[in-house]
Design a protein around this motif. Sequence first.
Motif, PDB file in Angstrom:
ATOM      1  N   ALA A 149       1.108   1.130   3.963  1.00  0.00           N
ATOM      2  CA  ALA A 149       0.484  -0.111   3.493  1.00  0.00           C
ATOM      3  C   ALA A 149      -0.701  -0.514   4.343  1.00  0.00           C
ATOM      4  O   ALA A 149      -1.669  -1.111   3.855  1.00  0.00           O
ATOM      5  CB  ALA A 149       1.523  -1.234   3.462  1.00  0.00           C
ATOM      6  N   ASP A 150      -0.654  -0.192   5.655  1.00  0.00           N
ATOM      7  CA  ASP A 150      -1.725  -0.609   6.553  1.00  0.00           C
ATOM      8  C   ASP A 150      -2.626   0.541   6.951  1.00  0.00           C
ATOM      9  O   ASP A 150      -3.366   0.462   7.932  1.00  0.00           O
ATOM     10  CB  ASP A 150      -1.127  -1.255   7.811  1.00  0.00           C
ATOM     11  CG  ASP A 150      -0.152  -0.306   8.517  1.00  0.00           C
ATOM     12  OD1 ASP A 150       0.183   0.738   7.918  1.00  0.00           O
ATOM     13  OD2 ASP A 150       0.261  -0.605   9.650  1.00  0.00           O
ATOM     14  N   ARG A 187      -8.133   3.392   4.067  1.00  0.00           N
ATOM     15  CA  ARG A 187      -8.260   3.610   2.619  1.00  0.00           C
ATOM     16  C   ARG A 187      -9.618   4.187   2.229  1.00  0.00           C
ATOM     17  O   ARG A 187      -9.966   4.157   1.060  1.00  0.00           O
ATOM     18  CB  ARG A 187      -8.068   2.278   1.881  1.00  0.00           C
ATOM     19  CG  ARG A 187      -6.701   1.620   2.089  1.00  0.00           C
ATOM     20  CD  ARG A 187      -5.654   2.358   1.323  1.00  0.00           C
ATOM     21  NE  ARG A 187      -4.308   1.853   1.539  1.00  0.00           N
ATOM     22  CZ  ARG A 187      -3.434   1.599   0.597  1.00  0.00           C
ATOM     23  NH1 ARG A 187      -3.787   1.780  -0.659  1.00  0.00           N
ATOM     24  NH2 ARG A 187      -2.224   1.190   0.880  1.00  0.00           N
ATOM     25  N   THR A 211       4.696   6.525  -6.191  1.00  0.00           N
ATOM     26  CA  THR A 211       5.685   7.279  -5.421  1.00  0.00           C
ATOM     27  C   THR A 211       6.137   8.479  -6.235  1.00  0.00           C
ATOM     28  O   THR A 211       6.458   8.356  -7.421  1.00  0.00           O
ATOM     29  CB  THR A 211       6.895   6.401  -5.081  1.00  0.00           C
ATOM     30  OG1 THR A 211       6.441   5.246  -4.365  1.00  0.00           O
ATOM     31  CG2 THR A 211       7.891   7.161  -4.216  1.00  0.00           C
TER      32      THR A 211
END
Length: 574
Positions: free
Chosen positions: A522-523, A526, A547
């Motif tokens: 999530a962190d 990107r 997923t």
Amino acid sequence: MLPHLKLDDLLDELQARLDATRGTPDRVHGLLSAMLSVGRDLDLDHVLRSVVEAAATLVDAEYAALGVVGSDGVSLSAFHTVGMSERQIADIGPLPEGHGILGELIRHPEPLRLHELSRHPASCGFPAGHPAMNSFVGVPIRVRDQVFGNLYLTEKRGGAPFDEEDEALLSTLAVAAGVAIDNARLYEESRLRERWMKANAEISHGLMSGSGRTEVLDLIAEHARDISCSALAAVAMPVEGSRSLGVEIAVGMDAEAHRGLVLPLEKTLMGLAFSRATPVNSADVTQDERISPEPPRFDGLGPAVAVPIGTGAGDVRGVVLLAREAGGPAFSDREISMLRGFAAQAAIAMELAERRQDAEQIAVLQDRDRIARDLHDLAIQRLFATGMTLQSAGQFITHPEASERVMRVVDDLDETIKIIRSAIFGLRVRDRDAIGSGLRAEVVRVAGEATAELGFTPGVRMEGLLDTDVPPEIADHVVPVLVEALANVARHAHAGRADVELTTDGREVRLKVSDNGTGIAADGRRSGLRNMAERAEQLGGLLELGTSRSGGALVCWHVPLPAGENDAQGKRDT
């Protein structure tokens, strides 16, 4: 009393001999009837059943069986029984494999007669649920000096043991059975060859009448699966510019697991057949150490064979794979020989079709050259001469507006000449786009190059007309997106497996990259994902993250294809 007893014994012996004498013609008649019954049919299964039934009747046995010796020469590949109900057979369990007394006849193919089965050194007892058996007689059945199988008979009715006459009668019946079996096999083989020939004729007709490649490959797979009684058939063709095969057609059991796979030449049944240019057979494809279990694709399957489509080494055009359900019979040498002939004929038909297409292409190119020459030598020269004439005549026109119109006509002629010259150039370089590697080859190349960084070879699956339907301006984005996706797997996923799936249905191209790693953090950074998303948005598409089934990351990049691209291209070519 003693003389009286001896006289009674003599009378009993005389009566027995008289009964035997009267019975001999009946048994000879029974033998002739049995020989006629086994030679009446040409279906192999029916013949084998008739042999067992005739043997049981001939020697008055309660139980009879015929075991067919397998290709390995030490086990039974089939077992036909008489005297047991289907319920009894089901209770006993798996059919005999050739151990104990049954194996004794396989190892020593000579008549064997026993008063008590259990006393023989080779006896290993009976499985639970098996009826009790004591007396036994067995004889081999030979077909052209080769042992085809053995007749086993037990429990002569009335409790008497089998005698020499029973053995002689069965041996005679076995000779007749061998002839009947040979005839049935020859008939079956001729019928099978006829079906292969009809299949080849249909494939050749399809190729020569201009059917598409996919349609022809589908015919090859369907015919091969049907004639060989296989559960699965797949056809793989070499991927341009790489040492791999792409499974273009798969039909039958679990075909989806095979369709579109890109397989290396090592550790795959198809790859081995292609690289060796010879059939590769497997008794159980799920347990074969030569074949990689990844990706899973052989669930429920057992015997398999891969046969090259070609006429010899250096001329392999592809591979056809056939697999039967687990527990089914292995592919015999005779079946493989017929399948190899079928594949060779299919390869010849494909080559003839390609030669015809080449000849047609040459004719088209020659026609284009002729048109280009005619345009250059005739049309352009005449237009140029007309323009020069008008330009010269314009000097004698004094009216300003008329002079201007003439000069405009001269300019139009000059522009027309430029257009015709562009058309001539286009005619001569029309096939330039065919030079170079296509999208399929590029994807395989990228996946192969990523192996070193990943530490394993990613699985690749491709479906659809990728080299035809996906235009270069979109293909130029697919490749870098794939490179970035695999690089992300190598850098961040900590995965042990990755799968690439590239498909198109003519309306959209879809690229999926999945792994079994830790998923998308999530962190995390990107930048790579942002670049992929921007590429999709530029083409009117979308990047979706999710997923995978194994809990890792799933990247799905899909963009629409230009509407009517293929139709427009076809009109331009025409």
